[in-house]
Enzyme design. Structure first.
Site, PDB file in Angstrom:
ATOM      1  N   CYS A 168       0.899  -1.162   0.000  1.00  0.00           N
ATOM      2  CA  CYS A 168       0.000   0.000   0.000  1.00  0.00           C
ATOM      3  C   CYS A 168       0.923   1.194   0.000  1.00  0.00           C
ATOM      4  O   CYS A 168       1.566   1.493   1.013  1.00  0.00           O
ATOM      5  CB  CYS A 168      -0.912   0.039   1.220  1.00  0.00           C
ATOM      6  SG  CYS A 168      -1.801   1.614   1.290  1.00  0.00           S
ATOM      7  N   CYS A 192      -0.558   4.069   2.563  1.00  0.00           N
ATOM      8  CA  CYS A 192      -0.598   3.920   4.027  1.00  0.00           C
ATOM      9  C   CYS A 192      -0.331   2.467   4.408  1.00  0.00           C
ATOM     10  O   CYS A 192       0.819   2.037   4.390  1.00  0.00           O
ATOM     11  CB  CYS A 192      -1.906   4.451   4.590  1.00  0.00           C
ATOM     12  SG  CYS A 192      -3.388   3.991   3.671  1.00  0.00           S
ATOM     13  N   SER A 193      -1.361   1.702   4.735  1.00  0.00           N
ATOM     14  CA  SER A 193      -1.118   0.338   5.215  1.00  0.00           C
ATOM     15  C   SER A 193      -2.280  -0.584   4.880  1.00  0.00           C
ATOM     16  O   SER A 193      -2.558  -1.511   5.633  1.00  0.00           O
ATOM     17  CB  SER A 193      -0.886   0.360   6.723  1.00  0.00           C
ATOM     18  OG  SER A 193      -2.028   0.925   7.353  1.00  0.00           O
ATOM     19  N   CYS A 194      -2.997  -0.340   3.767  1.00  0.00           N
ATOM     20  CA  CYS A 194      -4.152  -1.158   3.410  1.00  0.00           C
ATOM     21  C   CYS A 194      -3.723  -2.621   3.248  1.00  0.00           C
ATOM     22  O   CYS A 194      -2.762  -2.910   2.534  1.00  0.00           O
ATOM     23  CB  CYS A 194      -4.791  -0.646   2.119  1.00  0.00           C
ATOM     24  SG  CYS A 194      -5.410   1.035   2.305  1.00  0.00           S
TER      25      CYS A 194
END
Ligand code: FE
Length: 194
Positions: A99, A102-104
């Protein structure tokens, strides 16, 4: 909770929860259920899917077509989550998930993202130097194998269906699931029985 242990984020969390309930958006039971489902996600769930796909061509076809349906078929709760896409590794293409924003992460099938997945270094290098990046895990792709980097987003979450290692002929789904690691389903590592 004691004031000493309370951080600003604890207070923010309590305030948001209180508002969701007060405004009738969610009940406390629904919040508790969502927490339970999120905590229940782990790489063991994704590993079960991979092992089934390795042994059952119909399941594999479903998984590649509709990852959410394939997860639900194994009783993994997917309600209210973004769709799950599954990227198949082949002799020609190896997939790596990142991602960049961000941190998907597909939490229902892989659990909470590992710390490095969220790091700025991983997110940048996955784009700039993906071969060097997976090399940090000791992963070296054979000559001629293309490396495809796929961006996981808030709208679509991806996991990798790695290739079944040689030497696992005749193994049960349980045996196969036991060798599939978290990184194998992100693409930083490749399953091995060594
Ligand atoms: Fe993200």
């Amino acid at each position: 909770m004691s004031d000493i242990l309370e951080t600003p984020s604890d207070r923010l969390l309590a305030a948001v929860r209180g508002l969701l309930v007060a405004k009738g958006v969610m009940t406390t039971d629904e919040i508790a259920e969502r927490i339970r489902i999120t905590d229940g996600g782990s790489p063991a769930q994704g590993a079960k899917m991979v092992a089934k796909a390795w042994t059952n061509p119909e399941y594999k076809a479903l998984m590649l077509r509709d990852g959410t349906a394939a997860a639900e078929m194994l009783a993994i709760p997917m309600r209210g989550l973004p769709p799950l896409g599954v990227l198949e590794d082949t002799a020609e293409v190896h997939n790596l998930v990142v991602c960049t924003l961000c941190s998907c992460y597909p939490r229902a099938v892989l659990g909470y993202p590992p710390f490095w997945f969220k790091s700025a270094a991983y997110r940048a290098r996955a784009v700039r130097d993906p071969r060097g990046l997976i090399g940090e895990w000791g992963t070296v792709l054979p000559e001629g194998v293309k490396l495809r980097v796929v961006d996981s987003t808030a709208d679509y979450r991806w996991m990798v269906l790695p290739r079944r290692p040689e030497g696992t002929e005749g193994w049960s789904e349980e045996q196969l699931a036991a060798i599939v690691r978290e990184g194998d389903m992100i693409g930083v590592t490749i399953p091995s029985i060594a």
